[in-house]
Design a protein around this motif. Sequence first.
Motif, mmCIF file in Angstrom:
data_model
loop_
_atom_site.group_PDB
_atom_site.id
_atom_site.type_symbol
_atom_site.label_atom_id
_atom_site.label_comp_id
_atom_site.label_asym_id
_atom_site.label_seq_id
_atom_site.Cartn_x
_atom_site.Cartn_y
_atom_site.Cartn_z
ATOM 1 N N TYR A 20 -1.270 47.309 44.743
ATOM 2 C CA TYR A 20 -1.422 47.894 46.035
ATOM 3 C C TYR A 20 -0.034 48.773 46.292
ATOM 4 O O TYR A 20 0.879 48.422 45.821
ATOM 5 C CB TYR A 20 -1.189 46.552 46.991
ATOM 6 C CG TYR A 20 -2.381 45.561 46.756
ATOM 7 C CD1 TYR A 20 -3.546 45.878 47.450
ATOM 8 C CD2 TYR A 20 -2.345 44.657 45.902
ATOM 9 C CE1 TYR A 20 -4.806 44.868 47.141
ATOM 10 C CE2 TYR A 20 -3.487 43.751 45.662
ATOM 11 C CZ TYR A 20 -4.610 43.818 46.227
ATOM 12 O OH TYR A 20 -5.720 43.108 46.164
ATOM 13 N N THR A 32 -0.796 51.689 56.168
ATOM 14 C CA THR A 32 -2.176 51.784 55.267
ATOM 15 C C THR A 32 -1.963 51.055 54.239
ATOM 16 O O THR A 32 -0.959 51.719 53.323
ATOM 17 C CB THR A 32 -2.560 53.276 55.172
ATOM 18 O OG1 THR A 32 -2.755 53.730 56.803
ATOM 19 C CG2 THR A 32 -3.804 53.083 54.574
ATOM 20 N N LYS A 34 -3.475 50.277 50.581
ATOM 21 C CA LYS A 34 -4.354 50.706 49.482
ATOM 22 C C LYS A 34 -4.567 50.028 48.091
ATOM 23 O O LYS A 34 -3.329 49.546 47.760
ATOM 24 C CB LYS A 34 -4.423 52.151 49.167
ATOM 25 C CG LYS A 34 -4.463 52.942 50.459
ATOM 26 C CD LYS A 34 -4.438 54.493 50.096
ATOM 27 C CE LYS A 34 -4.625 55.187 51.464
ATOM 28 N NZ LYS A 34 -4.692 56.681 51.092
ATOM 29 N N ILE A 41 -10.912 51.665 48.895
ATOM 30 C CA ILE A 41 -10.698 50.398 49.817
ATOM 31 C C ILE A 41 -9.448 50.878 50.434
ATOM 32 O O ILE A 41 -8.342 51.143 49.816
ATOM 33 C CB ILE A 41 -10.813 49.288 49.008
ATOM 34 C CG1 ILE A 41 -12.102 48.863 48.519
ATOM 35 C CG2 ILE A 41 -10.166 48.131 49.846
ATOM 36 C CD1 ILE A 41 -12.062 47.830 47.730
ATOM 37 N N ALA A 43 -6.875 49.411 54.342
ATOM 38 C CA ALA A 43 -7.044 48.717 55.572
ATOM 39 C C ALA A 43 -5.756 49.210 56.241
ATOM 40 O O ALA A 43 -4.535 49.487 55.651
ATOM 41 C CB ALA A 43 -7.017 47.206 55.200
ATOM 42 N N HIS A 44 -5.613 48.790 57.444
ATOM 43 C CA HIS A 44 -4.266 49.158 58.477
ATOM 44 C C HIS A 44 -3.858 47.773 58.972
ATOM 45 O O HIS A 44 -4.424 46.740 59.032
ATOM 46 C CB HIS A 44 -4.714 50.133 59.369
ATOM 47 C CG HIS A 44 -5.511 51.294 59.272
ATOM 48 N ND1 HIS A 44 -6.911 51.693 59.038
ATOM 49 C CD2 HIS A 44 -4.891 52.423 58.858
ATOM 50 C CE1 HIS A 44 -6.953 52.820 58.761
ATOM 51 N NE2 HIS A 44 -5.937 53.421 58.526
ATOM 52 N N GLY A 45 -2.567 48.108 59.351
ATOM 53 C CA GLY A 45 -1.865 47.058 59.933
ATOM 54 C C GLY A 45 -0.574 47.624 60.701
ATOM 55 O O GLY A 45 -0.158 48.654 60.322
ATOM 56 N N ALA A 51 -0.667 44.978 56.936
ATOM 57 C CA ALA A 51 -1.578 45.886 56.170
ATOM 58 C C ALA A 51 -1.817 45.386 54.719
ATOM 59 O O ALA A 51 -2.914 45.364 54.222
ATOM 60 C CB ALA A 51 -0.843 47.236 56.062
ATOM 61 N N GLU A 54 -4.338 42.465 55.128
ATOM 62 C CA GLU A 54 -5.536 42.950 55.339
ATOM 63 C C GLU A 54 -6.224 43.576 54.208
ATOM 64 O O GLU A 54 -7.632 43.327 53.756
ATOM 65 C CB GLU A 54 -5.394 44.015 56.527
ATOM 66 C CG GLU A 54 -5.432 43.592 57.800
ATOM 67 C CD GLU A 54 -6.399 42.606 58.365
ATOM 68 O OE1 GLU A 54 -7.351 43.013 58.208
ATOM 69 O OE2 GLU A 54 -5.867 41.672 59.010
ATOM 70 N N VAL A 55 -5.647 44.530 53.316
ATOM 71 C CA VAL A 55 -6.306 44.841 52.100
ATOM 72 C C VAL A 55 -6.660 44.226 51.181
ATOM 73 O O VAL A 55 -7.698 44.236 50.548
ATOM 74 C CB VAL A 55 -5.516 46.168 51.691
ATOM 75 C CG1 VAL A 55 -4.194 45.743 50.884
ATOM 76 C CG2 VAL A 55 -6.391 47.133 50.833
ATOM 77 N N VAL A 58 -9.876 42.379 52.256
ATOM 78 C CA VAL A 58 -10.960 43.233 51.818
ATOM 79 C C VAL A 58 -11.373 43.084 50.567
ATOM 80 O O VAL A 58 -12.560 42.889 50.004
ATOM 81 C CB VAL A 58 -10.723 44.477 52.204
ATOM 82 C CG1 VAL A 58 -11.741 45.701 51.886
ATOM 83 C CG2 VAL A 58 -10.534 44.975 53.682
#
Length: 83
Positions: A20, A32, A34, A41, A43-45, A51, A54-55, A58
């Motif tokens: 990541y 962000t 990734k 893919i 995700a934000h935080g 973040a 969150e990712v 996902v």
Amino acid sequence: MTKEAKQKQFRRFRAENYGYIVTWSEEDKTYTGKVLEFPSIAAHGDTQESALTEVRGVVGSVLEELSDSGEPSSTPFGHRHHS
């Protein structure tokens, strides 16, 4: 191969096995997250930690969906064999 055998085969990777990167987006004013092995893919935080959390969530959902449908997932870079 049965569906259960396929699911077991593809469950060997967990979200924690992937690479990541978390960066600040000045445009969006948020962090962000990734995943390197799944370029689509993100995700934000509000923080780097959120973040990343969150990712990873996902990715966990994606891995579960791939497993349930019997589809292979991307192999984490750390599990790839290099010569």
